[in-house]
Design an enzyme around this catalytic site. Structure first.
Site, PDB file in Angstrom:
ATOM      1  N   ILE A  22       5.461   0.238  13.808  1.00 38.74           N
ATOM      2  CA  ILE A  22       4.087  -0.152  13.498  1.00 38.74           C
ATOM      3  C   ILE A  22       4.037  -1.576  12.955  1.00 38.74           C
ATOM      4  CG2 ILE A  22       2.120   0.363  11.982  1.00 38.74           C
ATOM      5  CD1 ILE A  22       2.699   3.308  12.408  1.00 38.74           C
ATOM      6  N   LYS A  30       5.648   5.757   0.530  1.00 34.59           N
ATOM      7  CA  LYS A  30       7.058   5.520   0.856  1.00 34.59           C
ATOM      8  C   LYS A  30       7.512   4.274   0.101  1.00 34.59           C
ATOM      9  CE  LYS A  30      10.054   3.883   4.589  1.00 34.59           C
ATOM     10  NZ  LYS A  30      10.116   3.416   6.001  1.00 34.59           N
TER      11      LYS A  30
END
Length: 526
Positions: free
Chosen positions: A356, A81
């Site tokens: 996260i 990503k």
């Protein structure tokens, strides 16, 4: 002096196992005499695998715990990503004007001796119509054309372009569980029934159904949104911020690719909808797609219609997963000898993938603040709580900026997001200042920020915010040099397109290399 001898992480999943891995590696728990790290998780709780997006800090964390990148890619079905593409956030579909913009992870180019480019972009120095992200970074062109951020020969977790990952959260947790036990984490499969307190109000023991009592000096609550320890036994209150961020529901689908060699998006796509937005994440074998929405502005039935319409005919026959949540946090993440990490401590909707990253921060802070003497627990707790609250408030401001700057007035959701009553004063003050000067690093307290100044700049100007620098034009005399830099970035992007491989091609190559290494290792072992 009594020192901490054992830490018990309660709850598995990504939060529990990432925290346990980090603690075990940093504290060298496998060595005799070190602080022991144990984890208890229920054998009966299934993990959600809707597709998880991360923040670039994850690379440093995975490197720190010593997890091989190829093993991670295979085990978590992970992909790369490089940023987020925002579609239909500025204006409704069909209206004249750009319909999308990028928030890339790489910082704006600034070679030694060259000027900062943002003021010159604001003053019209870049080619007409070129977005800020494309003008100052080559990354947008790379990800638009499906390229990876690195080459197969680059070291683990390193590459020319800043990046994070997408992965299946359930698969990732299993990889971390294997790795954590290799690092010395003791795993207990048992269902926690209750926590019992001592006379001071601290946790004395955890009682499980299968193996009875578990005791520790510090208990880390990774039980998810329910916060079984910190919110249950310790009664730490939850501070809701739904007055600022309205999203409180999601509906998700796991969508197979139409063909095995379909391109994998090297970014998260976030497409604005009538009452929220849809995430679209490319994993190796499927896409994770979900609609985050406000239950005040639509209902579950309509939300499922919206996401199925987005997916199209591939949605037929797929089961939808409905999720409830609330944006907010516990001002006391750490209370007595219990500290919450992850969803147990708070939640911010997943627009910029901070979930996260907040787990990572929690693990770092616990390790850094771990008291040498149990009597110092309260001091550590105060520092931890101050850092976490400051981080949450700054994240909430950043996420709100995406909504409140929208020009959309086609649905009540967007109208309500523009209401000044829903915009924190801290964000209102910043936006007022930035009407006459661009965001600068001195506007931010580095240790308390999740997002670099350039992230604010990418989103601010992607949302077509206006900063009027014309009265200060004479303060920027290096226009010619800046224009040379803009041209150089375009030229270098062309070279990078040749140098960096296709995203799926790289992922599949690294996965094959892991399989080959594993086979060789097993052959040697035999």
């Amino acid at each position: 002096m009594s020192r901490i001898q054992k830490i018990l992480v309660v709850g598995g999943g990504t939060a529990g196992w990432l925290t346990a891995c980090y603690l075990a590696k940093t504290l060298n728990s496998a060595a005799p005499g070190s602080i022991r790290v144990e984890l208890v998780e229920s054998p009966n709780i299934g993990l959600l695998g809707v597709g998880e997006a991360t923040f670039p800090s994850i690379r440093g964390t995975l490197a720190a715990i010593g997890l091989d990148e190829r093993r991670f890619l295979v085990g978590a079905t992970a992909t790369y990503k490089q940023g987020i593409q925002y579609v239909n956030w500025v204006r409704p579909p069909g209206e004249a004007g750009a319909d999308r913009f990028f928030h890339p992870f790489s910082q704006p180019s600034q070679r030694p001796g060259s000027p900062e480019l943002l003021p010159y972009w604001l003053l019209g120095g870049a080619p007409e119509g070129m977005s800020f992200a494309e003008a100052v970074s080559m990354q947008q062109r790379l990800i638009e054309q499906g390229h990876a951020p690195k080459r197969a020969g680059d070291p683990d977790y390193q590459g020319p372009m800043n990046h994070a990952y997408h992965f299946d959260a359930a698969c990732f947790a299993r990889v971390l569980a294997e790795h954590g036990q290799e690092l010395g984490v003791t795993r207990h499969l048992a269902t926690v029934e209750r926590a019992e307190l001592d006379e001071s109000g601290a946790i004395d023991r955890i009682v499980t159904r299968e193996i009875g009592e578990l005791r520790a000096d510090l208990y880390v609550d990774c039980t998810g949104l329910r916060g079984a320890l910190v919110g249950g036994a310790m009664q730490s209150p939850f501070h809701s911020r739904r007055d600022v961020l309205f999203g409180d529901r999601a509906v998700a689908l796991q969508v197979p690719y139409a063909r095995p060699d379909a391109p994998i998006l090297p970014f998260t796509r976030a497409t604005a909808q009538e009452a929220g937005w849809i995430w679209d994440i490319g994993l190796q074998k499927r896409r994770g797609i979900g609609y985050v929405y406000s239950s005040r502005h639509t209902d579950a039935t309509r939300a499922e219609e919206v996401i199925r319409r987005y997916v199209g005919e591939q949605a037929a026959g797929l089961d939808a997963l409905h999720i409830k949540f609330e944006t907010g946090y516990r001002p006391e993440h750490w209370r007595r000898n219990c500290v919450a990490v992850g969803l147990a401590g708070g939640f911010v909707e997943p627009l910029e993938s901070t979930g996260i990253a907040l787990v990572e921060l929690g693990a770092y802070l616990i390790t850094h603040l771990l008291p040498g003497d149990l009597d110092d627990m309260e001091r550590s707790a105060r520092h931890y709580n101050q850092m976490m609250v400051a981080r949450y408030e700054r994240i909430i401001d950043f996420i709100k900026m995406h909504y409140c700057l929208s020009q959309r007035r086609d649905h009540a959701f967007w109208i309500d997001n523009a209401d000044p009553a829903s915009i924190p004063q801290t964000l209102q003050d910043r936006l007022a200042l930035w009407r006459h000067r661009p965001p600068h690093r001195l506007d931010f307290v580095t240790d308390l920020e999740m997002f670099l100044p350039c992230s604010w700049q990418y989103v601010l100007y992607g949302m077509e915010f206006r900063t009027d620098l014309e009265p200060m034009r004479s303060a920027y005399p290096q226009m010619a040099a800046a224009q040379r830099e803009f041209a150089m970035i375009r030229e270098m992007a062309g070279h990078a397109l040749v140098d960096l491989p296709d995203h799926r091609t790289l992922v599949e190559q690294l996965c094959r290399e892991h399989a080959q290494r594993t086979a060789q290792h097993e052959g040697f072992a035999a």
